[in-house]
Design a protein around this motif. Structure first.
Motif, short mmCIF file in Angstrom:
data_model
loop_
_atom_site.label_atom_id
_atom_site.label_comp_id
_atom_site.label_asym_id
_atom_site.label_seq_id
_atom_site.Cartn_x
_atom_site.Cartn_y
_atom_site.Cartn_z
N GLU A 63 -12.75 -51.13 -12.32
CA GLU A 63 -11.60 -51.28 -11.43
C GLU A 63 -10.35 -51.71 -12.21
O GLU A 63 -9.27 -51.18 -12.00
N LYS A 67 -6.69 -49.76 -12.58
CA LYS A 67 -5.54 -50.46 -12.00
C LYS A 67 -4.51 -50.80 -13.08
O LYS A 67 -3.34 -51.00 -12.77
N LEU A 121 -14.07 -51.56 -4.74
CA LEU A 121 -13.79 -50.46 -5.66
C LEU A 121 -13.52 -49.17 -4.88
O LEU A 121 -12.54 -48.48 -5.13
#
Length: 187
Positions: A63, A67, A121
């Motif tokens: 994740e 990001k 997620l």
């Protein structure tokens, strides 16, 4: 985190990814990590706890990877490209992690926290897809879950091909794959 604890986690990731939860024993993890089986129990209560700790850690790393530098202020097309290319690059550097996540997200051994982390997620990915559907650039006839499955499934299968040497990842191939996948889900 101690070197032994990190060795145990890395050994468990490799073994769970390759052999699955049921095919991996604590003595096997200990042998792979070059520690005694008792050492594992100093850090992890049991094999289920070990699985949950590494699943949570690897999902968090995944994740964070997509990001990082996420183009929130760009088009859905650019956001999707960032996600897909980021997933491919993550899978290149962390093949066993992708295989672990792929094969254990429905495991009966996952804790509520690990399931929550997986949902988080998926929520991030689903938010991008939903925004694309609202902007009418992503196909509304496909359920969000199908689009996420198509995307992640493609990443997993491509990771296997790259890792096995059937395909070589080049920038041209990556751009082509990104464009073809976008065409599959866009309007």
């Amino acid at each position: 985190m101690s070197d032994k604890q990190e060795s145990i986690k890395q050994a468990a990731i490799a073994l769970f990814a390759k052999r699955g939860f049921d095919g991996t024993t604590v003595p096997l993890v200990a042998e792979e990590a070059s520690v005694g089986a008792g050492t594992i129990y100093r850090y992890f209560e049991n094999k289920e706890v070990l699985l949950n700790v590494i699943m949570q850690g690897e999902m968090l790393r995944l994740e964070q990877s997509f990001k990082e530098n996420f183009p929130y202020d760009r088009s859905i097309r650019e956001q999707f490209s960032h996600l897909f290319i980021g997933l491919i690059r993550f899978s290149q550097e962390n093949f066993e992690s992708i295989m672990l996540i792929n094969s254990h997200t429905t495991s009966r051994h996952l804790s509520d926290q690990t399931k929550c982390d997986y949902t988080s997620l998926l929520t991030f990915l689903s938010t991008i897809v939903e925004a694309g559907r609202e902007q009418e650039v992503i196909d509304r006839d496909l359920p969000i879950e199908a689009i996420v499955a198509i995307t992640f499934g493609a990443v997993v299968e491509l990771a296997k091909c790259f890792n096995g040497g059937e395909l070589t990842l080049t920038e041209d191939l990556l751009e082509t794959l990104d464009e073809k996948l976008w065409r599959a889900i866009s309007t």
